[in-house]
Enzyme design. Structure first.
Site, PDB file in Angstrom:
ATOM      1  N   HIS A  74       0.858  -1.192   0.000  1.00 19.59           N
ATOM      2  CA  HIS A  74       0.000   0.000   0.000  1.00 19.59           C
ATOM      3  C   HIS A  74       0.888   1.234   0.000  1.00 19.59           C
ATOM      4  O   HIS A  74       1.868   1.296   0.739  1.00 19.59           O
ATOM      5  CB  HIS A  74      -0.903  -0.008   1.233  1.00 19.59           C
ATOM      6  CG  HIS A  74      -1.990   1.017   1.209  1.00 19.59           C
ATOM      7  ND1 HIS A  74      -1.743   2.369   1.355  1.00 19.59           N
ATOM      8  CD2 HIS A  74      -3.337   0.897   1.057  1.00 19.59           C
ATOM      9  CE1 HIS A  74      -2.893   3.024   1.298  1.00 19.59           C
ATOM     10  NE2 HIS A  74      -3.866   2.166   1.108  1.00 19.59           N
ATOM     11  N   CYS A  85      -3.737   2.742  -4.219  1.00 16.97           N
ATOM     12  CA  CYS A  85      -4.738   3.538  -3.518  1.00 16.97           C
ATOM     13  C   CYS A  85      -4.804   4.912  -4.168  1.00 16.97           C
ATOM     14  O   CYS A  85      -3.858   5.699  -4.069  1.00 16.97           O
ATOM     15  CB  CYS A  85      -4.390   3.653  -2.035  1.00 16.97           C
ATOM     16  SG  CYS A  85      -5.579   4.631  -1.099  1.00 16.97           S
ATOM     17  N   HIS A  92      -7.635   0.371  -4.347  1.00 14.01           N
ATOM     18  CA  HIS A  92      -8.457   1.110  -3.398  1.00 14.01           C
ATOM     19  C   HIS A  92      -8.938   2.359  -4.133  1.00 14.01           C
ATOM     20  O   HIS A  92      -8.111   3.213  -4.498  1.00 14.01           O
ATOM     21  CB  HIS A  92      -7.642   1.535  -2.178  1.00 14.01           C
ATOM     22  CG  HIS A  92      -7.326   0.418  -1.247  1.00 14.01           C
ATOM     23  ND1 HIS A  92      -6.686   0.631  -0.034  1.00 14.01           N
ATOM     24  CD2 HIS A  92      -7.559  -0.910  -1.313  1.00 14.01           C
ATOM     25  CE1 HIS A  92      -6.534  -0.534   0.587  1.00 14.01           C
ATOM     26  NE2 HIS A  92      -7.056  -1.477  -0.173  1.00 14.01           N
ATOM     27  N   ASP A 123     -12.746   2.678  -0.983  1.00 14.48           N
ATOM     28  CA  ASP A 123     -11.951   2.987   0.197  1.00 14.48           C
ATOM     29  C   ASP A 123     -12.757   3.896   1.111  1.00 14.48           C
ATOM     30  O   ASP A 123     -13.984   3.908   1.050  1.00 14.48           O
ATOM     31  CB  ASP A 123     -10.625   3.617  -0.237  1.00 14.48           C
ATOM     32  CG  ASP A 123      -9.516   3.434   0.787  1.00 14.48           C
ATOM     33  OD1 ASP A 123      -9.740   2.734   1.784  1.00 14.48           O
ATOM     34  OD2 ASP A 123      -8.433   3.981   0.580  1.00 14.48           O
ATOM     35  N   HIS A 124     -12.092   4.646   1.925  1.00 15.02           N
ATOM     36  CA  HIS A 124     -12.767   5.466   2.936  1.00 15.02           C
ATOM     37  C   HIS A 124     -14.011   6.151   2.387  1.00 15.02           C
ATOM     38  O   HIS A 124     -13.994   6.724   1.302  1.00 15.02           O
ATOM     39  CB  HIS A 124     -11.819   6.546   3.465  1.00 15.02           C
ATOM     40  CG  HIS A 124     -10.592   6.002   4.088  1.00 15.02           C
ATOM     41  ND1 HIS A 124      -9.490   6.795   4.346  1.00 15.02           N
ATOM     42  CD2 HIS A 124     -10.255   4.762   4.510  1.00 15.02           C
ATOM     43  CE1 HIS A 124      -8.536   6.058   4.900  1.00 15.02           C
ATOM     44  NE2 HIS A 124      -8.981   4.820   5.004  1.00 15.02           N
ATOM     45  N   TYR A 168     -15.145   4.186   7.618  1.00 19.13           N
ATOM     46  CA  TYR A 168     -15.583   2.823   7.309  1.00 19.13           C
ATOM     47  C   TYR A 168     -17.043   2.571   7.663  1.00 19.13           C
ATOM     48  O   TYR A 168     -17.397   1.503   8.146  1.00 19.13           O
ATOM     49  CB  TYR A 168     -14.659   1.810   7.991  1.00 19.13           C
ATOM     50  CG  TYR A 168     -13.319   1.728   7.315  1.00 19.13           C
ATOM     51  CD1 TYR A 168     -13.151   0.982   6.155  1.00 19.13           C
ATOM     52  CD2 TYR A 168     -12.229   2.447   7.803  1.00 19.13           C
ATOM     53  CE1 TYR A 168     -11.924   0.935   5.515  1.00 19.13           C
ATOM     54  CE2 TYR A 168     -11.003   2.404   7.169  1.00 19.13           C
ATOM     55  CZ  TYR A 168     -10.857   1.637   6.019  1.00 19.13           C
ATOM     56  OH  TYR A 168      -9.644   1.597   5.369  1.00 19.13           O
TER      57      TYR A 168
END
Length: 347
Positions: free
Chosen positions: A198, A236, A265, A309-310, A323
């Site tokens: 990552h 990401c 991501h 992702d977030h 999340y």
């Protein structure tokens, strides 16, 4: 591409029954969370988790993450015993059907934000990073903690780690990463597990600690440390997108054509003076061309794993920052729609 969703195990209030209802969901992204960093995961725990996931009609093919012990990053004499444990974890996970392991090589801290609940004009809230807020933070005081940080560290532990890292610059960190990769990639190859690093989040040094997975030059260097298809990326978009010189669409094109992206991501961020704010996934809400990113993946026949992702907290939801269920599910729906649109054009 295979859609996935982060799931924090049996204690996650976002249950498998909810995740399975998200359209086109293929696999959860999970881990064993109650084993200390550096130890071998009990095989019975892996089997129990896999059986639970599969009982709900989902796969457990992605682990995020198997954390890398700090002694490995520091290159201490004790690193070999932790690398042996890491190799055994790869063997056990590969034996039970895990095909991708996401990990990072960030010293001490994982992802860093300066506020977890910045309220937007629409009433949602999200994670943000502002330089002026970071300047007021001193993690060594013991006053600060973020969900991405290892909560097991005491104030004394952190001070000791910072002392050790005074001798570690980016070159030494690259050396230690190379040593680690040379040990684990042969095992990952044998057990058909793609290792996916990552990027550093955000992609610059934090609190004086070096970060090295930050831009194209460093990613190229990383991939060349052990030139194997099993040594690849968790790409990401939000992490690398915070670096203003990173052309995200071009980088996705480059590395997906090379077959070195194993896990995507996908999230959007809005770049602002002195930092960035996490936003809804849709391209028009942030600074990243999410449509262009997904189109590139479709054009290059990307068949790896993807997860939203977030997400923001919306509709009054509370829980682990970044999340929640609702906005990440909206993100999946957005990804689904864009993917299907471009796939239909290709036919």
């Amino acid at each position: 591409m295979k859609l996935t969703f982060r799931w924090y195990g049996k204690d996650d209030k976002i249950t498998l029954d909810k995740i399975r209802q998200i359209p086109n969901m293929y696999s959860v992204v999970t881990a064993i969370y109650d084993v200390p960093v550096g130890e071998v995961w009990p095989e019975e725990k892996i089997v129990e988790l896999k059986n639970l996931v599969e009982s709900k009609g989902l796969k457990m093919e992605v682990i995020e993450s198997v954390p890398v012990h700090e002694d490995i990053k520091l290159g201490l004499p004790t690193r070999d015993k932790y690398i042996e444990a890491y190799k055994e974890n790869i063997r056990r996970l590969g034996k039970h059907g895990v095909r991708c392991i996401c990990y990072n090589f960030m010293p001490v801290f994982d992802w860093t934000r300066t506020q977890l609940d910045k309220v937007a004009v629409d009433g949602s809230n999200s994670l943000v990073y502002y330089e002026e807020q970071l300047a007021k933070m001193n993690p060594l005081s013991g006053e600060y903690s973020l969900p991405g940080w290892d909560s097991s560290y005491t104030k004394e532990d952190l001070n000791h780690l910072f002392e050790l890292y005074k001798t570690i610059d980016s070159e030494k960190l690259f050396d230690n990463l190379k040593y680690f990769l040379e040990q684990i990639i042969p095992v990952a190859t044998e057990y058909d597990v793609k290792m996916a690093i990552h990027p550093d989040d955000p992609p610059w040094n934090i609190f004086g600690l070096p970060r090295i997975i930050t831009n194209e030059q460093n990613i190229d260097r990383f991939l060349s440390l052990v030139d194997s298809e099993y040594n690849g990326l968790t790409f990401c978009t939000g992490s690398l997108g915070a670096g203003r010189n990173n052309d995200i669409v071009r980088l996705v094109d480059k590395y997906s054509k090379m077959g070195r992206i194993h896990f995507m991501h996908i999230r959007n961020i809005k770049l602002v003076d002195g930092g960035f704010e996490e936003t809804a996934h849709s391209t028009n809400y942030g600074s990243l061309d999410i449509v262009g990113i997904i189109k590139t993946l479709v054009d290059n026949n990307f068949d790896g794993y993807v997860r939203p992702d977030h997400g923001r907290m919306i509709w009054g939801e509370t829980g682990k920052p970044g999340y929640g269920l609702y906005d990440r599910a909206l993100g999946v729906s957005y990804i689904n729609g864009v993917v299907q649109a471009f796939e239909s054009i290709k036919k």
